[in-house]
Enzyme design. Structure first.
Site, short mmCIF file in Angstrom:
data_model
loop_
_atom_site.label_atom_id
_atom_site.label_comp_id
_atom_site.label_asym_id
_atom_site.label_seq_id
_atom_site.Cartn_x
_atom_site.Cartn_y
_atom_site.Cartn_z
CD GLU A 34 -3.16 -0.58 2.38
OE1 GLU A 34 -3.01 0.21 2.36
OE2 GLU A 34 -3.75 -1.66 2.83
CG HIS A 82 -8.02 -0.72 -0.77
ND1 HIS A 82 -8.83 -0.68 -1.12
CD2 HIS A 82 -7.27 0.11 0.04
CE1 HIS A 82 -9.49 0.02 0.24
NE2 HIS A 82 -8.15 0.38 0.51
ZN ZN Z 1 -8.04 1.25 2.81
#
Ligand code: ZN
Length: 131
Positions: A34, A82
């Site tokens: 991420e 994401h």
């Molecule tokens: Zn998230």
């Protein structure tokens, strides 16, 4: 009590194109991890991202909570990626949105200009003009 009335916070209506591109490029380079950053506004426009050092995969929300202390009032929200390819906020994301900032961006793999979504403090979809 006080005589001073607090001005309502300025509405955030747009994001600089270069800032959006920087977010998408950083998300690509972080993949499969991420990417997370804070958003800074100027005159109602998201103009800058502030990188969070040491963002760890799957732990973005926890990390944000450490960094979202109200020191700098030009910081209005957050962005994170994401890698799953779905930009729906998780339960942890919604909880975080509710407590921190006013505008939150989630970008999803494969991080093209179509792979981003904007949410308000309640996790409802909203939008930003790209300028
Ligand atoms: Zn998230």
């Amino acid at each position: 009590m006080g005589l001073l009335r607090k001005e309502p916070p300025r509405e955030i209506t747009s994001i600089k194109k270069n800032t959006l591109i920087m977010i998408l490029e950083s998300s690509k380079s972080s993949f499969p991890n991420e990417f997370g950053a804070l958003l800074r506004e100027e005159e109602g426009e998201i103009s800058e991202v502030i990188l969070l050092p040491g963002t760890i995969s799957g732990n973005t929300s926890a990390l944000f909570q450490l960094h979202m202390q109200p020191i700098d009032f030009s910081i209005v929200g957050s962005v994170h990626s994401h890698p799953s390819g779905d930009y729906t906020p998780s339960e942890a994301d919604l909880d975080f949105f509710h407590r921190s900032g006013r505008i939150h961006i989630i970008v999803r793999w494969p991080y093209t200009v179509h792979d981003w979504a904007v949410y308000d403090v309640n996790g409802n979809r909203t939008s930003l003009e790209v300028r």
